[in-house]
Motif scaffolding. Sequence first.
Motif, PDB file in Angstrom:
ATOM      1  N   TRP A   1      -7.421   4.861  -7.492  1.00  0.00           N
ATOM      2  CA  TRP A   1      -6.999   3.767  -8.362  1.00  0.00           C
ATOM      3  C   TRP A   1      -6.118   2.787  -7.594  1.00  0.00           C
ATOM      4  N   CYS A   2      -5.213   3.301  -6.781  1.00  0.00           N
ATOM      5  CA  CYS A   2      -4.321   2.420  -6.013  1.00  0.00           C
ATOM      6  C   CYS A   2      -5.095   1.612  -4.967  1.00  0.00           C
ATOM      7  N   CYS A   3      -6.108   2.208  -4.368  1.00  0.00           N
ATOM      8  CA  CYS A   3      -6.913   1.473  -3.387  1.00  0.00           C
ATOM      9  C   CYS A   3      -7.637   0.300  -4.041  1.00  0.00           C
TER      10      CYS A   3
ATOM     11  N   LEU B   1      -4.877   7.909  -5.705  1.00  0.00           N
ATOM     12  CA  LEU B   1      -5.128   7.158  -4.477  1.00  0.00           C
ATOM     13  C   LEU B   1      -6.322   6.221  -4.634  1.00  0.00           C
TER      14      LEU B   1
ATOM     15  N   SER C   1      -6.678  -1.219  -6.785  1.00  0.00           N
ATOM     16  CA  SER C   1      -5.631  -2.168  -7.179  1.00  0.00           C
ATOM     17  C   SER C   1      -5.159  -2.999  -5.993  1.00  0.00           C
TER      18      SER C   1
ATOM     19  N   GLY D   1       1.325   2.784  -3.465  1.00  0.00           N
ATOM     20  CA  GLY D   1       0.202   3.626  -3.872  1.00  0.00           C
ATOM     21  C   GLY D   1       0.187   4.955  -3.144  1.00  0.00           C
TER      22      GLY D   1
ATOM     23  N   LYS E   1       0.820  -1.212   0.000  1.00  0.00           N
ATOM     24  CA  LYS E   1       0.000   0.000   0.000  1.00  0.00           C
ATOM     25  C   LYS E   1       0.853   1.260   0.000  1.00  0.00           C
TER      26      LYS E   1
END
Length: 150
Positions: free
Chosen positions: A93-95, A91, A97, A71, A68
């Motif tokens: 999009w990373c969450c 953020l 993913s 991200g 995490k």
Amino acid sequence: MAFITYVLVAGLALGTQDRFSPDLLGLQASSALAWLTLEVLAILLSLYLVTVNTDLTTIDLVAFLGYKYVGMIGGVLMGLLFGKTGYYLVLGWCCVSIFVFMIRSLRLKILAEAAAEGVPVRGARNQLRMYLTMAVAAAAPPAAVPGCHR
């Protein structure tokens, strides 16, 4: 490495906002480490309470949860470049993913032991293991929201 890089990028973000101080950098590192520790302990307690026999070790959990920070680094850097809009887009999009990654990775680790035990695929115990996997995956992204965004 991602943890240390995150702390350094958070310090950079604080510096660009004229809020940098060594105390804030230490506070950022301490709070991120405390959250990581709490997450690992909560997952280990959950695995114990559900009596899931798995080959996941504490180091494996730290490694999985450490993703995490990648991200978070991207979010902070995009926040520096594009403001709040870039920060929240990256953020978000990373969450998503991280959620998908955690489900796919932990499902293999947690449910693989069930297959070795001969537990039916549709059994209540496997369903409990899947719920546990979903809860762990859902808990990782909210912990990825740093406190030094613009």
